[in-house]
Scaffold this motif. Structure first.
Motif, PDB file in Angstrom:
ATOM      1  N   LEU A  96      -9.359   9.450  -2.183  1.00 31.85           N
ATOM      2  CA  LEU A  96      -8.939  10.851  -2.110  1.00 31.85           C
ATOM      3  C   LEU A  96      -7.443  10.911  -2.324  1.00 31.85           C
ATOM      4  O   LEU A  96      -6.698  10.190  -1.651  1.00 31.85           O
ATOM      5  CB  LEU A  96      -9.223  11.402  -0.701  1.00 31.85           C
ATOM      6  N   THR A  97      -7.008  11.724  -3.250  1.00 29.59           N
ATOM      7  CA  THR A  97      -5.554  11.827  -3.452  1.00 29.59           C
ATOM      8  C   THR A  97      -5.132  13.278  -3.612  1.00 29.59           C
ATOM      9  O   THR A  97      -5.925  14.146  -3.993  1.00 29.59           O
ATOM     10  CB  THR A  97      -5.081  11.079  -4.726  1.00 29.59           C
ATOM     11  N   GLY A  98      -3.859  13.492  -3.368  1.00 30.45           N
ATOM     12  CA  GLY A  98      -3.285  14.804  -3.612  1.00 30.45           C
ATOM     13  C   GLY A  98      -3.013  15.009  -5.094  1.00 30.45           C
ATOM     14  O   GLY A  98      -3.163  14.091  -5.910  1.00 30.45           O
ATOM     15  N   TYR A  99      -2.631  16.204  -5.423  1.00 39.60           N
ATOM     16  CA  TYR A  99      -2.262  16.557  -6.790  1.00 39.60           C
ATOM     17  C   TYR A  99      -1.320  17.755  -6.676  1.00 39.60           C
ATOM     18  O   TYR A  99      -1.444  18.554  -5.744  1.00 39.60           O
ATOM     19  CB  TYR A  99      -3.520  16.919  -7.608  1.00 39.60           C
ATOM     20  N   ILE A 100      -0.398  17.912  -7.620  1.00 39.05           N
ATOM     21  CA  ILE A 100       0.594  18.995  -7.495  1.00 39.05           C
ATOM     22  C   ILE A 100      -0.049  20.383  -7.636  1.00 39.05           C
ATOM     23  O   ILE A 100      -1.203  20.509  -8.035  1.00 39.05           O
ATOM     24  CB  ILE A 100       1.721  18.847  -8.540  1.00 39.05           C
ATOM     25  N   GLU A 101       0.736  21.407  -7.352  1.00 42.19           N
ATOM     26  CA  GLU A 101       0.311  22.795  -7.604  1.00 42.19           C
ATOM     27  C   GLU A 101      -0.038  22.916  -9.091  1.00 42.19           C
ATOM     28  O   GLU A 101       0.788  22.547  -9.947  1.00 42.19           O
ATOM     29  CB  GLU A 101       1.482  23.763  -7.350  1.00 42.19           C
ATOM     30  N   THR A 102      -1.207  23.401  -9.388  1.00 42.10           N
ATOM     31  CA  THR A 102      -1.608  23.396 -10.801  1.00 42.10           C
ATOM     32  C   THR A 102      -0.696  24.269 -11.679  1.00 42.10           C
ATOM     33  O   THR A 102      -0.459  23.955 -12.839  1.00 42.10           O
ATOM     34  CB  THR A 102      -3.075  23.845 -10.962  1.00 42.10           C
ATOM     35  N   ARG A 103      -0.121  25.330 -11.084  1.00 38.85           N
ATOM     36  CA  ARG A 103       0.748  26.198 -11.926  1.00 38.85           C
ATOM     37  C   ARG A 103       2.050  25.501 -12.288  1.00 38.85           C
ATOM     38  O   ARG A 103       2.806  25.986 -13.115  1.00 38.85           O
ATOM     39  CB  ARG A 103       0.983  27.548 -11.240  1.00 38.85           C
ATOM     40  N   TRP A 104       2.355  24.347 -11.640  1.00 32.32           N
ATOM     41  CA  TRP A 104       3.603  23.626 -11.936  1.00 32.32           C
ATOM     42  C   TRP A 104       3.399  22.491 -12.939  1.00 32.32           C
ATOM     43  O   TRP A 104       4.351  21.773 -13.276  1.00 32.32           O
ATOM     44  CB  TRP A 104       4.170  23.025 -10.637  1.00 32.32           C
ATOM     45  N   GLU A 105       2.193  22.282 -13.385  1.00 33.33           N
ATOM     46  CA  GLU A 105       1.914  21.151 -14.287  1.00 33.33           C
ATOM     47  C   GLU A 105       2.859  21.166 -15.489  1.00 33.33           C
ATOM     48  O   GLU A 105       2.978  22.198 -16.178  1.00 33.33           O
ATOM     49  CB  GLU A 105       0.466  21.215 -14.784  1.00 33.33           C
ATOM     50  N   GLY A 106       3.491  20.079 -15.740  1.00 37.53           N
ATOM     51  CA  GLY A 106       4.335  19.930 -16.926  1.00 37.53           C
ATOM     52  C   GLY A 106       5.648  20.676 -16.872  1.00 37.53           C
ATOM     53  O   GLY A 106       6.342  20.783 -17.873  1.00 37.53           O
ATOM     54  N   VAL A 110       8.206  17.580  -8.706  1.00 40.01           N
ATOM     55  CA  VAL A 110       8.235  16.212  -8.186  1.00 40.01           C
ATOM     56  C   VAL A 110       6.795  15.693  -8.144  1.00 40.01           C
ATOM     57  O   VAL A 110       5.877  16.433  -7.788  1.00 40.01           O
ATOM     58  CB  VAL A 110       8.833  16.208  -6.753  1.00 40.01           C
ATOM     59  N   ASN A 111       6.610  14.449  -8.530  1.00 37.07           N
ATOM     60  CA  ASN A 111       5.288  13.796  -8.477  1.00 37.07           C
ATOM     61  C   ASN A 111       4.273  14.366  -9.471  1.00 37.07           C
ATOM     62  O   ASN A 111       3.064  14.200  -9.291  1.00 37.07           O
ATOM     63  CB  ASN A 111       4.646  13.863  -7.081  1.00 37.07           C
ATOM     64  N   ASP A 112       4.743  15.064 -10.485  1.00 38.73           N
ATOM     65  CA  ASP A 112       3.812  15.609 -11.482  1.00 38.73           C
ATOM     66  C   ASP A 112       3.116  14.460 -12.216  1.00 38.73           C
ATOM     67  O   ASP A 112       3.772  13.585 -12.790  1.00 38.73           O
ATOM     68  CB  ASP A 112       4.595  16.471 -12.484  1.00 38.73           C
ATOM     69  N   THR A 113       1.803  14.444 -12.190  1.00 37.71           N
ATOM     70  CA  THR A 113       1.042  13.429 -12.943  1.00 37.71           C
ATOM     71  C   THR A 113       0.003  14.124 -13.814  1.00 37.71           C
ATOM     72  O   THR A 113      -1.126  13.664 -13.964  1.00 37.71           O
ATOM     73  CB  THR A 113       0.337  12.416 -12.005  1.00 37.71           C
ATOM     74  N   SER A 114       0.407  15.247 -14.384  1.00 32.88           N
ATOM     75  CA  SER A 114      -0.529  16.009 -15.216  1.00 32.88           C
ATOM     76  C   SER A 114      -0.673  15.400 -16.601  1.00 32.88           C
ATOM     77  O   SER A 114      -1.577  15.740 -17.347  1.00 32.88           O
ATOM     78  CB  SER A 114      -0.036  17.448 -15.357  1.00 32.88           C
ATOM     79  N   GLY A 115       0.262  14.514 -16.966  1.00 29.86           N
ATOM     80  CA  GLY A 115       0.233  13.958 -18.320  1.00 29.86           C
ATOM     81  C   GLY A 115       0.946  14.864 -19.321  1.00 29.86           C
ATOM     82  O   GLY A 115       1.047  14.525 -20.504  1.00 29.86           O
ATOM     83  N   LEU A 116       1.449  16.011 -18.841  1.00 32.76           N
ATOM     84  CA  LEU A 116       2.117  16.942 -19.756  1.00 32.76           C
ATOM     85  C   LEU A 116       3.619  16.661 -19.787  1.00 32.76           C
ATOM     86  O   LEU A 116       4.202  16.280 -18.763  1.00 32.76           O
ATOM     87  CB  LEU A 116       1.882  18.392 -19.298  1.00 32.76           C
ATOM     88  N   ASN A 117       4.220  16.850 -20.936  1.00 26.92           N
ATOM     89  CA  ASN A 117       5.678  16.709 -21.078  1.00 26.92           C
ATOM     90  C   ASN A 117       6.221  15.410 -20.496  1.00 26.92           C
ATOM     91  O   ASN A 117       7.125  15.396 -19.673  1.00 26.92           O
ATOM     92  CB  ASN A 117       6.403  17.923 -20.451  1.00 26.92           C
ATOM     93  N   HIS A 162     -13.072   8.929  -7.634  1.00 30.13           N
ATOM     94  CA  HIS A 162     -11.785   9.495  -7.233  1.00 30.13           C
ATOM     95  C   HIS A 162     -11.892  11.011  -7.155  1.00 30.13           C
ATOM     96  O   HIS A 162     -12.497  11.629  -8.034  1.00 30.13           O
ATOM     97  CB  HIS A 162     -10.723   9.092  -8.281  1.00 30.13           C
ATOM     98  N   VAL A 163     -11.330  11.590  -6.114  1.00 27.06           N
ATOM     99  CA  VAL A 163     -11.276  13.044  -6.007  1.00 27.06           C
ATOM    100  C   VAL A 163      -9.840  13.446  -5.699  1.00 27.06           C
ATOM    101  O   VAL A 163      -9.257  12.989  -4.704  1.00 27.06           O
ATOM    102  CB  VAL A 163     -12.215  13.564  -4.881  1.00 27.06           C
ATOM    103  N   ALA A 164      -9.255  14.270  -6.558  1.00 23.67           N
ATOM    104  CA  ALA A 164      -7.899  14.788  -6.320  1.00 23.67           C
ATOM    105  C   ALA A 164      -8.005  16.258  -5.908  1.00 23.67           C
ATOM    106  O   ALA A 164      -8.859  16.990  -6.410  1.00 23.67           O
ATOM    107  CB  ALA A 164      -7.063  14.656  -7.590  1.00 23.67           C
ATOM    108  N   VAL A 165      -7.138  16.655  -4.999  1.00 23.32           N
ATOM    109  CA  VAL A 165      -7.135  18.050  -4.536  1.00 23.32           C
ATOM    110  C   VAL A 165      -5.769  18.648  -4.857  1.00 23.32           C
ATOM    111  O   VAL A 165      -4.737  18.118  -4.426  1.00 23.32           O
ATOM    112  CB  VAL A 165      -7.408  18.120  -3.012  1.00 23.32           C
ATOM    113  N   ALA A 166      -5.780  19.731  -5.608  1.00 22.52           N
ATOM    114  CA  ALA A 166      -4.508  20.363  -5.993  1.00 22.52           C
ATOM    115  C   ALA A 166      -3.823  20.953  -4.762  1.00 22.52           C
ATOM    116  O   ALA A 166      -4.480  21.511  -3.875  1.00 22.52           O
ATOM    117  CB  ALA A 166      -4.764  21.450  -7.040  1.00 22.52           C
ATOM    118  N   GLN A 167      -2.503  20.835  -4.757  1.00 22.36           N
ATOM    119  CA  GLN A 167      -1.700  21.287  -3.605  1.00 22.36           C
ATOM    120  C   GLN A 167      -1.967  22.749  -3.250  1.00 22.36           C
ATOM    121  O   GLN A 167      -2.026  23.124  -2.082  1.00 22.36           O
ATOM    122  CB  GLN A 167      -0.222  21.083  -3.945  1.00 22.36           C
TER     123      GLN A 167
END
Ligand SMILES: Cc1ncc(C[n+]2csc(CCOP(=O)(O)OP(=O)(O)O)c2C)c(N)n1
Ligand SMILES: [Mg+2]
Length: 569
Positions: A96-106, A110-117, A162-167
């Protein structure tokens, strides 16, 4: 109910008893929910990598779900090596892992792992190291995703998910609309009766025709709980059992039909039984590098191979199999034994010769401890039901060769992915899962140095694992490889600290020993104390593990290598 508390409740309903991980803002709501759970014991590790190894250790002999957790970004990425172990060694593990706020992707979070930019891509990373990676982006998905993920972890050949949950789903005003307990519907694969019949026919023809049959058991037979079935098959049909290193212990090694370990660092008695066999019945065994003398092309050239494996992709993966039976090891072997018993009458007792490892006396040639003696002593003093894990390195060869396991005891080397430190830490998870068992790790000084800080976790959580450090102040395995292939060695020397003093500084017990007599005393004290203990054993560098590149013996293997070099390969 909020998203993370709903996940924790779901895991509780599935019977999860322990979860291992690190903390972080992104998963603060998860760690709070875990700290409040009265069913799940959260174990906070120093490094998330250790958490994923511990989840593997937890699942190793229980067939329960191992759970690890980490925050978004670097914490999550630290889990990956342990998930790769779960993938290659078939442990059902949920990360289980965290994930950033989806509106902040790219956009520079901090800690963005969206693969964007030019941010790292966590979905790609977890997709590559698990059976399936999910990202929950809507609270409504929570229960469905958890249920699907857990079912996938156990489906067919078990493995990690793996399950990620957006902030943005962890905010106070976000709720899971219709919570329900997840339903685990998958059951281990059962054998197809027609395939059982084919396998039984082939085996009956061989046995009734006087051909030599051996059973080659791997870790799948151990993990699948097929110990009793292996013995029943061997005794009923008087078939010798050879095991892989990881299958070691599936049958008591003192059993008259057990001929030992079949691998490059195994027993010549097992090599002989294998070489002489006309038919090999491989049970719960992927026929990977160590179990095949380096994937030798001619290994089955004059033999019939029958495979029983939980995964169809393992059957005929490299060596063509005459028959394949896809099944969990226990029901599969039970069905074959029953079908075969109807076709084969009583069999004359078979005597197997040359269990060359049993009670072998190892001469004490230098002042320091001989690693073979160390392994032998660890095995002889191991209480009933005890487990010994080896890590990655030459020490695993000593342990695989000299431990002599009784019924109910287990041994596991570092697995197919094979990271250093994997089992140094998996042992803590194993102990949490099965506190009634003695858990001992035989690890190299390099492996211990890579991850020994988790001793603090063991002390804090009162998990009395015993670590025996095979201390030769070098990466022995790498040194041997360099010398054998390039006639020189380099960058393999280490300057280990006093691991015993370090252990005491962490609140554990620590012993430094340089004779086998002192080791015996320290080990006896550790077994009696029920406290986390490190025994730093200085071993001689002047000992070579048993090794042959050919099942026909070391000389034959050396001759083949020479021939190959002369031919310019
Ligand atoms: C994470 C990781 N890094 C590197 C390796 C390659 N490797 C395998 S065994 C080994 C040496 C281990 O040294 P030590 O723990 O002292 O064991 P020894 O061989 O001396 O018994 C290395 C570097 C590995 N398997 N895993
Ligand atoms: Mg070493």
């Amino acid at each position: 109910m909020h998203v993370y508390p709903a996940i924790v409740q779901g895991l509780e309903s599935l019977g999860v008893r322990t979860a291992f991980g690190g903390n972080g803002e992104n998963i603060a709501s998860l760690t709070l929910a875990l700290s409040r759970s009265d069913k799940i014991r959260p174990i906070l590790t120093r490094h998330e990598q250790a958490a994923s190894y511990m989840a593997c250790g937890y699942a190793m002999y229980t067939r329960e779900l191992g759970v690890c957790f980490a925050t978004v970004g670097p914490g999550a990425f630290n889990l990956v090596t342990g998930l790769a172990v779960a993938m290659s060694d078939s442990y059902p593990v949920l990360a289980l892992t965290g994930y950033i706020e989806t509106r902040w992707e790219g956009r520079g979070a901090v800690n963005d792992t969206s693969g964007l930019n030019r941010t790292p891509d966590s979905q790609a990373l977890f997709a590559a190291t698990t059976k399936r990676s999910f990202k929950i982006t809507d609270a409504e998905q929570t229960c469905d995703v958890l249920e699907e993920a857990v079912n996938i972890a156990f489906e067919g050949r078990p493995g990690p998910v793996h399950v990620a949950v957006a902030q943005n789903l962890t905010h106070r005003d976000v709720h899971v609309p219709d919570y329900r307990d997840p339903c685990l519907t998958v059951t281990p694969p059962q054998p197809d009766p027609a395939a059982v019949e084919e396998v039984a026919e082939e085996l009956a023809r061989a046995l009734n025709g006087g051909r030599k049959v051996v059973l080659l058991a791997g870790f799948g037979a151990v993990h699948g709980g097929a110990q009793h079935e292996v013995r029943r098959f061997a005794e009923r049909f008087q078939v010798p059992v050879v095991t892989t290193l990881d299958g070691k212990g599936v049958i008591a090694e003192s059993h008259p039909l057990c001929v030992g370990v079949f691998s490059e660092s195994g027993h010549s008695s097992a090599w002989k039984a294998f070489v002489e066999a006309d038919l090999v019945f491989a049970v719960g065994n992927s026929l990977n590098q160590h179990a095949t003398f380096g994937l030798r092309e001619d290994l089955f050239a004059d033999k019939t191979l029958i495979q029983l494996n939980i995964s169809s992709s393992e059957i005929g993966k490299f060596y063509p199999a005459r028959h394949g039976l896809v099944s969990d090891a226990r029901p599969g072997l039970a069905a074959v034994t029953d079908a075969l018993a109807a076709k084969v009458g009583e069999r004359p007792p078979v005597t197997v010769h040359g269990q060359d490892y049993m009670s072998r006396h190892i001469p004490h040639v230098t002042g320091d401890i001989h690693p073979g003696q160390l392994a032998q002593t660890m095995g002889r003093m191991l209480p009933p039901g005890g487990v010994i894990l080896a890590d990655a390195g030459a020490h695993l060869a000593w342990l695989g060769y000299y431990l002599e396991l009784a019924d109910g005891q287990n041994f596991r080397k570092c697995g197919t992915f094979g990271p250093m430190a994997g089992h140094t830490n998996a042992a803590i998870g194993l102990k949490a899962a099965q506190p009634h068992r003695t858990v001992v790790v035989g690890c190299g000084d390099g492996c211990y140095a890579m991850s020994g800080f988790e001793l603090m976790t063991a002390v804090e959580n009162d998990l009395p694992v015993i670590w025996v450090v095979f201390n030769d102040a070098e990466f022995k395995l790498v040194k041997l490889y360099q010398l054998a292939n390039y006639a020189h060695s380099g960058l393999v020397e280490l300057a280990p600290p006093d691991f015993a003093a370090y252990a005491r500084a962490c609140g554990a017990d620590g012993y430094r020993v340089d004779s086998i007599e002192d080791f015996r005393d320290a080990y006896a004290a550790a077994l009696a104390s029920n406290r986390p203990t490190v025994i730093d054993a200085t071993i001689t560098r002047w000992a070579l593990p048993h090794y042959s590149s050919s099942p026909k013996g070391a000389l034959h293997g050396a001759w083949e290598m020479l021939e190959e070099r002369l031919r310019g390969h």
